[in-house]
Motif scaffolding. Structure first.
Motif, PDB file in Angstrom:
ATOM      1  N   VAL A 253    -117.233  36.976  42.478  1.00 14.66           N
ATOM      2  CA  VAL A 253    -117.518  37.537  41.154  1.00 14.66           C
ATOM      3  C   VAL A 253    -118.412  38.765  41.284  1.00 14.66           C
ATOM      4  CG1 VAL A 253    -118.663  37.097  38.948  1.00 14.66           C
ATOM      5  CG2 VAL A 253    -117.201  35.342  39.956  1.00 14.66           C
ATOM      6  N   ALA A 254    -119.433  38.668  42.123  1.00 19.85           N
ATOM      7  CA  ALA A 254    -120.352  39.795  42.314  1.00 19.85           C
ATOM      8  C   ALA A 254    -119.634  41.013  42.875  1.00 19.85           C
ATOM      9  CB  ALA A 254    -121.498  39.371  43.234  1.00 19.85           C
TER      10      ALA A 254
ATOM     11  N   ASP B  62    -109.890  38.900  36.243  1.00 20.85           N
ATOM     12  CA  ASP B  62    -109.956  38.789  37.700  1.00 20.85           C
ATOM     13  C   ASP B  62    -111.206  38.019  38.131  1.00 20.85           C
ATOM     14  OD1 ASP B  62    -107.606  40.191  37.999  1.00 20.85           O
ATOM     15  OD2 ASP B  62    -108.581  42.115  38.432  1.00 20.85           O
ATOM     16  N   ALA B  63    -112.328  38.305  37.473  1.00 24.03           N
ATOM     17  CA  ALA B  63    -113.571  37.621  37.838  1.00 24.03           C
ATOM     18  C   ALA B  63    -113.512  36.143  37.480  1.00 24.03           C
ATOM     19  CB  ALA B  63    -114.755  38.302  37.151  1.00 24.03           C
ATOM     20  N   PHE B  64    -112.970  35.819  36.305  1.00 23.69           N
ATOM     21  CA  PHE B  64    -112.871  34.412  35.922  1.00 23.69           C
ATOM     22  C   PHE B  64    -111.895  33.651  36.811  1.00 23.69           C
ATOM     23  CE2 PHE B  64    -114.437  35.824  31.612  1.00 23.69           C
ATOM     24  CZ  PHE B  64    -115.637  35.141  31.695  1.00 23.69           C
ATOM     25  N   ALA B  65    -110.907  34.337  37.359  1.00 25.75           N
ATOM     26  CA  ALA B  65    -109.970  33.672  38.267  1.00 25.75           C
ATOM     27  C   ALA B  65    -110.689  33.119  39.492  1.00 25.75           C
ATOM     28  CB  ALA B  65    -108.872  34.648  38.690  1.00 25.75           C
ATOM     29  N   ALA B  66    -111.799  33.743  39.872  1.00 21.30           N
ATOM     30  CA  ALA B  66    -112.546  33.284  41.051  1.00 21.30           C
ATOM     31  C   ALA B  66    -113.209  31.937  40.816  1.00 21.30           C
ATOM     32  CB  ALA B  66    -113.601  34.328  41.432  1.00 21.30           C
ATOM     33  N   VAL B  67    -113.420  31.577  39.545  1.00 22.26           N
ATOM     34  CA  VAL B  67    -114.094  30.301  39.254  1.00 22.26           C
ATOM     35  C   VAL B  67    -113.160  29.306  38.564  1.00 22.26           C
ATOM     36  CG1 VAL B  67    -116.334  31.457  39.091  1.00 22.26           C
ATOM     37  CG2 VAL B  67    -114.980  31.122  37.009  1.00 22.26           C
ATOM     38  N   GLU B  68    -111.882  29.593  38.558  1.00 27.01           N
ATOM     39  CA  GLU B  68    -110.912  28.758  37.842  1.00 27.01           C
ATOM     40  C   GLU B  68    -110.941  27.290  38.268  1.00 27.01           C
ATOM     41  OE1 GLU B  68    -108.376  27.851  34.917  1.00 27.01           O
ATOM     42  OE2 GLU B  68    -109.293  29.818  35.258  1.00 27.01           O
ATOM     43  N   PRO B  69    -111.160  26.960  39.547  1.00 22.92           N
ATOM     44  CA  PRO B  69    -111.167  25.532  39.922  1.00 22.92           C
ATOM     45  C   PRO B  69    -112.224  24.701  39.200  1.00 22.92           C
ATOM     46  CG  PRO B  69    -110.952  26.919  41.872  1.00 22.92           C
ATOM     47  CD  PRO B  69    -111.259  27.839  40.742  1.00 22.92           C
TER      48      PRO B  69
END
Length: 480
Positions: free
Chosen positions: A350-351, A409-416
């Motif tokens: 995300v960063a 794109d950033a939220f996809a990194a925390v989707e799990p």
């Protein structure tokens, strides 16, 4: 930072009023506050709030001075088939009117603190700074958010994750009574005893059930804090983020914290110390002693050099300095995700996506949840969330579509780990987006959403109060 407002020159004209001049004249005679239509002096100022990218464009505005004005406005809207929106400060505007009637509550600014009972009663236009000013001389504090300029009522109806959140829970958990004007223009005082089902629905799902004219809530015995910011920059950010996640899992409920990631542009409007820098700001609010606070933050200080270290003991009246939220109106768009957990690799992703190489500026905030937030009552959704990830981008000439693509794109990194959304952190035109119905349903779990939708249909069968996230577009009555 002052941000440029694009919306003023591009917004379409408001819809033509759907009522006769004589009806408007009658409304003017019934209310103490101003009644405005497009073209009137003061119309643009009255419809404007803190969020400048998305503005209400009503056919008529009632600047309410009291609850009777609200009743008259709702009765007028019902007679003429107008949907109703409400605005105090306009920080969280996410679904703007196009026609209809706007009730502006900013003139309803009464605050009364009962120090012996440890309660406060506020009118609909009160902001948190007013409550803090009234409560702190008595050694008491409200469950306010990070910004003193945010309106109390809308913040609390959405739940309210504030400076003392892990210690005392959501702001909604402290509410004792709500004065409500319903869709049929009745005034109700709603409590856990008078109408437990409606009272519970208002606490976390209450934006679509009527117009709240006043609210009474408990205050907590907090006179001081140990808090402030630890700021890391450059190559130290990744280490600071990993350390923050490890540390957050060890701290007591008396400590509430968040971390913000901001890649500042290299522009002359910013202080020299911020220009062109990518910073991680860890914000701390601890209700224990300063000595214990120093011990608790030692693992963060051990990460390495800091750009600044401003942790200190402070009176609660200075709690707004912890986050230093901007006070000037500006244009922005944002979304959020409530998370069951998070790992360092995902947060680093995300960063990286939102950092200096990002196509547009993005402010990231990760709130540590848990503690007292996991309990309580009412309709606040996803109380089991461990973190809230919030993304916000200024609209200073940037296409909102590009902003939302970056956020996706950033939220996809925390989707799990994603559980859903918080209604209080939906910034921008979510009610106009193609996925508006999905946004509405993400605020609560499916069973709770259906329950609240049934209550919404019973209390507002015509969906008069539809201007909240997804309220104007979701075919099923929504409560987001």
């Amino acid at each position: 930072m002052q941000l440029h407002d694009l919306a003023q020159t591009t917004a379409p004209q408001p819809a033509v009023p759907a009522f006769a001049p004589a009806a408007l004249t009658a409304l003017v005679r019934q209310v103490a506050g101003p009644v405005l239509v497009p073209g009137d002096d003061g119309y643009d100022d009255e419809r404007s709030g803190f969020q400048t990218a998305y503005r209400h464009r009503p056919s008529v505005i009632v600047g309410a001075r009291n609850a009777d004005d609200v009743v008259a406005a709702v009765r007028f809207a019902g007679t003429h088939g107008l949907p109703v929106a409400v605005q105090a400060t306009g920080h969280g505007l996410s679904a703007a009117t196009e026609g209809g009637l706007l009730i502006s509550t900013r003139r309803m600014s009464g605050v009364r603190v009962d120090a012996a009972a440890r309660t406060a009663r506020v009118e609909a236009g009160v902001v948190w700074g007013q409550v803090i000013e009234a409560a702190t001389p008595h050694g008491l504090a409200p469950l306010n958010g990070s910004s003193p300029g945010v309106g109390v009522v809308s913040y609390t109806l959405g739940g309210g994750v504030g400076v003392l959140a892990r210690t005392y829970g959501f702001a909604a958990d402290q509410v004792r009574a709500i004065d409500l004007v319903t869709a049929d223009a009745r005034q109700l005082r709603v409590t856990a005893d008078s109408d437990p089902e409606l009272f519970g629905a208002l606490l976390g799902g209450g934006h679509g059930f009527g117009v709240v004219t006043a609210m009474e809530f408990a205050l907590v015995p907090v006179a001081r804090l140990y808090g402030g910011q630890l700021v890391f920059g450059g190559e130290g950010i990744d280490d600071a983020l990993a350390a923050y996640l490890r540390w957050a899992e060890t701290v007591p409920d008396e400590l509430t914290s968040s971390v913000a990631l901001i890649a500042y542009p290299d522009v002359p409007q910013l202080p020299h110390a911020l220009r062109g820098r990518h910073l991680a700001q860890i914000r701390i609010a601890y209700t224990g002693s300063a000595e214990d606070g120093e011990r608790l933050v030692a693992p963060l200080r051990a990460v390495g050099p800091r750009v600044s270290d401003e942790l200190r003991e402070m009176p609660y009246a200075e709690s707004g300095t912890i986050h230093r939220d901007p006070s000037d109106p500006h244009a922005y768009d944002g979304d959020n995700a409530l998370l069951s957990g998070l790992d360092a690799a995902a947060l680093r992703r995300v960063a990286a996506l939102t950092g200096p190489a990002a196509p547009t500026m993005c402010v990231v905030q990760l709130n540590h949840l848990g503690g007292a937030l996991a309990g309580g009552r009412g309709a606040v959704g996803h109380r089991n969330a461990r973190y809230a990830l919030r993304l916000l981008s200024p609209l200073d000439g940037t296409d909102p579509t590009a902003v939302r693509a970056l956020h996706a794109d950033a939220f996809a990194a925390v989707e799990p780990w994603r559980l859903g959304r918080s209604v209080n952190f939906l910034f921008g035109g979510h009610g106009e987006r193609p996925d508006a119905a999905e946004v509405a349903r993400s605020v609560h779990d499916p069973e709770e959403h259906r329950r609240l939708a049934r209550l919404k249909a019973a209390h507002d069968p015509e969906n008069m109060f539809r201007y909240h996230p997804a309220g104007a577009t979701d075919r099923e009555p929504t409560v987001a």
